[in-house]
Design a protein around this motif. Structure first.
Motif, mmCIF file in Angstrom:
data_model
loop_
_atom_site.group_PDB
_atom_site.id
_atom_site.type_symbol
_atom_site.label_atom_id
_atom_site.label_comp_id
_atom_site.label_asym_id
_atom_site.label_seq_id
_atom_site.Cartn_x
_atom_site.Cartn_y
_atom_site.Cartn_z
ATOM 1 N N TYR A 1 0.821 -1.210 0.000
ATOM 2 C CA TYR A 1 0.000 0.000 0.000
ATOM 3 C C TYR A 1 0.854 1.260 0.000
ATOM 4 O O TYR A 1 1.941 1.293 0.561
ATOM 5 N N ARG A 2 0.329 2.280 -0.639
ATOM 6 C CA ARG A 2 0.974 3.591 -0.715
ATOM 7 C C ARG A 2 0.030 4.604 -0.083
ATOM 8 O O ARG A 2 -0.736 5.259 -0.768
ATOM 9 N N PRO A 3 0.024 4.735 1.236
ATOM 10 C CA PRO A 3 -1.072 5.435 1.884
ATOM 11 C C PRO A 3 -0.978 6.951 1.870
ATOM 12 O O PRO A 3 0.090 7.530 1.706
ATOM 13 N N PHE A 4 -2.137 7.578 2.061
ATOM 14 C CA PHE A 4 -2.275 8.905 2.618
ATOM 15 C C PHE A 4 -1.691 10.050 1.789
ATOM 16 O O PHE A 4 -0.654 10.612 2.111
ATOM 17 N N VAL A 5 -2.382 10.397 0.720
ATOM 18 C CA VAL A 5 -2.125 11.629 -0.008
ATOM 19 C C VAL A 5 -3.308 12.553 0.240
ATOM 20 O O VAL A 5 -4.462 12.154 0.096
ATOM 21 N N LYS A 6 -3.047 13.785 0.607
ATOM 22 C CA LYS A 6 -4.112 14.702 0.988
ATOM 23 C C LYS A 6 -5.043 14.997 -0.181
ATOM 24 O O LYS A 6 -4.605 15.370 -1.269
ATOM 25 N N LYS A 7 -6.349 14.834 0.041
ATOM 26 C CA LYS A 7 -7.371 15.180 -0.949
ATOM 27 C C LYS A 7 -7.917 16.581 -0.679
ATOM 28 O O LYS A 7 -7.988 17.419 -1.559
ATOM 29 N N ASP A 8 -8.334 16.832 0.544
ATOM 30 C CA ASP A 8 -8.739 18.161 0.992
ATOM 31 C C ASP A 8 -8.560 18.199 2.510
ATOM 32 O O ASP A 8 -7.875 17.347 3.075
ATOM 33 N N GLU A 9 -9.157 19.172 3.188
ATOM 34 C CA GLU A 9 -8.927 19.328 4.623
ATOM 35 C C GLU A 9 -9.465 18.165 5.459
ATOM 36 O O GLU A 9 -9.045 17.971 6.591
ATOM 37 N N SER A 10 -10.407 17.406 4.916
ATOM 38 C CA SER A 10 -11.008 16.334 5.717
ATOM 39 C C SER A 10 -10.907 14.949 5.076
ATOM 40 O O SER A 10 -11.405 13.979 5.633
ATOM 41 N N HIS A 11 -10.274 14.851 3.908
ATOM 42 C CA HIS A 11 -10.175 13.564 3.217
ATOM 43 C C HIS A 11 -8.746 13.321 2.718
ATOM 44 O O HIS A 11 -8.011 14.260 2.414
ATOM 45 N N THR B 1 0.431 0.294 -9.954
ATOM 46 C CA THR B 1 0.391 1.726 -9.667
ATOM 47 C C THR B 1 1.471 2.076 -8.646
ATOM 48 O O THR B 1 1.456 1.574 -7.522
ATOM 49 N N VAL B 2 2.395 2.931 -9.042
ATOM 50 C CA VAL B 2 3.514 3.313 -8.184
ATOM 51 C C VAL B 2 3.212 4.605 -7.422
ATOM 52 O O VAL B 2 3.553 4.747 -6.261
ATOM 53 N N ARG B 3 2.568 5.581 -8.076
ATOM 54 C CA ARG B 3 2.175 6.831 -7.446
ATOM 55 C C ARG B 3 0.799 7.249 -7.964
ATOM 56 O O ARG B 3 0.509 7.086 -9.162
ATOM 57 N N TYR B 4 -0.018 7.784 -7.076
ATOM 58 C CA TYR B 4 -1.260 8.437 -7.479
ATOM 59 C C TYR B 4 -1.351 9.752 -6.724
ATOM 60 O O TYR B 4 -1.403 9.769 -5.492
ATOM 61 N N LEU B 5 -1.348 10.872 -7.466
ATOM 62 C CA LEU B 5 -1.462 12.187 -6.858
ATOM 63 C C LEU B 5 -2.545 12.976 -7.587
ATOM 64 O O LEU B 5 -2.660 12.907 -8.816
ATOM 65 N N GLU B 6 -3.320 13.735 -6.827
ATOM 66 C CA GLU B 6 -4.407 14.510 -7.420
ATOM 67 C C GLU B 6 -4.600 15.804 -6.650
ATOM 68 O O GLU B 6 -4.568 15.812 -5.412
ATOM 69 N N ASN B 7 -4.775 16.910 -7.376
ATOM 70 C CA ASN B 7 -5.196 18.164 -6.754
ATOM 71 C C ASN B 7 -6.394 18.713 -7.523
ATOM 72 O O ASN B 7 -7.018 17.983 -8.302
ATOM 73 N N ASP B 8 -6.756 19.973 -7.328
ATOM 74 C CA ASP B 8 -7.949 20.521 -7.974
ATOM 75 C C ASP B 8 -7.836 20.562 -9.492
ATOM 76 O O ASP B 8 -8.848 20.553 -10.201
ATOM 77 N N ASN B 9 -6.612 20.580 -10.009
ATOM 78 C CA ASN B 9 -6.407 20.785 -11.445
ATOM 79 C C ASN B 9 -5.929 19.552 -12.203
ATOM 80 O O ASN B 9 -6.232 19.395 -13.381
ATOM 81 N N TYR B 10 -5.178 18.680 -11.541
ATOM 82 C CA TYR B 10 -4.529 17.585 -12.258
ATOM 83 C C TYR B 10 -4.621 16.258 -11.508
ATOM 84 O O TYR B 10 -4.718 16.224 -10.276
ATOM 85 N N TRP C 1 15.282 11.654 -10.577
ATOM 86 C CA TRP C 1 14.153 12.273 -9.880
ATOM 87 C C TRP C 1 12.947 11.346 -9.816
ATOM 88 O O TRP C 1 12.804 10.433 -10.618
ATOM 89 N N TYR C 2 12.078 11.624 -8.830
ATOM 90 C CA TYR C 2 10.788 10.938 -8.779
ATOM 91 C C TYR C 2 9.778 11.817 -8.047
ATOM 92 O O TYR C 2 10.127 12.699 -7.261
ATOM 93 N N LEU C 3 8.523 11.554 -8.325
ATOM 94 C CA LEU C 3 7.405 12.321 -7.788
ATOM 95 C C LEU C 3 7.138 11.924 -6.341
ATOM 96 O O LEU C 3 7.038 10.741 -6.039
ATOM 97 N N ILE C 4 6.999 12.915 -5.435
ATOM 98 C CA ILE C 4 6.798 12.576 -4.032
ATOM 99 C C ILE C 4 5.537 13.177 -3.417
ATOM 100 O O ILE C 4 5.091 12.717 -2.358
ATOM 101 N N GLY C 5 4.926 14.195 -4.029
ATOM 102 C CA GLY C 5 3.755 14.789 -3.394
ATOM 103 C C GLY C 5 3.206 15.959 -4.188
ATOM 104 O O GLY C 5 3.706 16.293 -5.260
ATOM 105 N N CYS C 6 2.157 16.577 -3.657
ATOM 106 C CA CYS C 6 1.563 17.728 -4.331
ATOM 107 C C CYS C 6 0.723 18.535 -3.356
ATOM 108 O O CYS C 6 0.355 18.058 -2.282
ATOM 109 N N ASP C 7 0.426 19.775 -3.737
ATOM 110 C CA ASP C 7 -0.627 20.571 -3.125
ATOM 111 C C ASP C 7 -1.429 21.168 -4.272
ATOM 112 O O ASP C 7 -1.264 20.745 -5.423
ATOM 113 N N ASN C 8 -2.295 22.132 -4.012
ATOM 114 C CA ASN C 8 -3.128 22.651 -5.091
ATOM 115 C C ASN C 8 -2.392 23.598 -6.033
ATOM 116 O O ASN C 8 -2.933 23.998 -7.060
#
Length: 277
Positions: free
Chosen positions: A98-108, A168-177, A219-226
């Protein structure tokens, strides 16, 4: 390091409590609490092994360390279990990484696995499917995987024997992408989707022309914000000092500092990136 209160043989994860100005560190079946200045305050014992945890509101979520009957444990503020999620008796949750816990919004938060095409949305009161990644004919062959000996399963999850099937190695999502990194046949691919324009870029890392870092394996992808996606650049992976210098010169003008960076290759560099897809 050690076995006494406030000491660890191997710290695994941490949570910063900005309200109480504390940091909570996860070790082997225990949580140690320190002030932000590093002063030890107290220890808590937890009843299960875990390698990752996160706080939502006043509740904590822990990923099972491998010995329990569920994937996720929810606890109260004293780390006592109040809920258990995703039973391992279900075929869909057996032998996954498992690849846990990428922030979706303030409560998810988003929560996903390598060997499953479902991305889950996690809140303090619920866990539910949020996205399904359609790998079509290259979908992971789960029944075949479950029939293999443990050693062969491990090779697949180490991305060494996943011929024509996607993990699936990474899954990241923000409001735009949405940005998905996946591996098929031991090769890495990047998929970036613009949620507003519905345009996408699909990249094969092996044939990528990298004119930013000048070393595509560094390089590799590690996180995101909006606003940004975060990439970690690892200087020690550069095959040429010339290429590393070329990268440094793109954002550093001080020659003495560049020379210092060329000799200090153990420290990673974090890039904040905005997409134009």
């Amino acid at each position: 390091l050690g076995k006494d209160p406030g000491q660890y043989l191997l710290p695994k994860d941490f949570v910063i409590n900005s309200i109480d100005e504390e940091i909570e560190i996860l070790g082997n079946r225990k949580i140690s609490v320190f002030s932000l200045g590093g002063q030890f305050k107290r220890d808590f014992t937890i009843e299960f092994g875990s390698v990752d945890f996160v706080k939502i509101g006043m509740d904590y979520f822990f990923v099972d360390g491998g010995t329990g009957n569920h994937i996720l444990y929810k606890t109260d503020s004293n780390y006592k279990v109040t809920e258990k999620y995703l039973s391992k008796s279900s075929k869909a949750f057996l032998m996954n990484v498992y690849r846990p816990f990428v922030k979706k919004d303030e409560s998810h938060l988003y929560f996903w696995t390598m060997a499953n095409d479902t991305v889950y949305s996690l809140s303090k009161s619920d866990i539910s499917p949020a996205r399904v990644i359609n790998y079509a004919k290259h979908k992971f062959r789960y029944n075949e995987y479950l029939s293999l000996p443990f050693e062969e399963q491990a090779q697949i999850l180490l991305l060494k024997d996943n011929e024509n099937q996607c993990l699936t190695v990474r899954y990241l999502e923000n409001d735009n992408y949405i940005h998905i990194v996946y591996n098929m046949s031991s090769k890495f691919y990047e998929y970036i989707y613009n949620k507003e324009t519905h345009t996408a870029v699909h990249l094969d890392r092996e044939h990528l022309i990298d004119d930013i870092t000048w070393e595509k394996d560094s390089w590799y992808l590690i996180g995101c914000d909006n606003s940004h996606f975060y990439y970690m650049v690892q200087p020690y992976k550069y095959k040429s000092t010339k290429q590393f210098r070329k990268f440094l010169e793109s954002f550093i003008k001080d020659e003495n500092y560049i020379k210092e960076m060329l000799h200090e290759t153990s420290n990673p560099i974090i890039l904040l990136v905005k997409y134009k897809v």
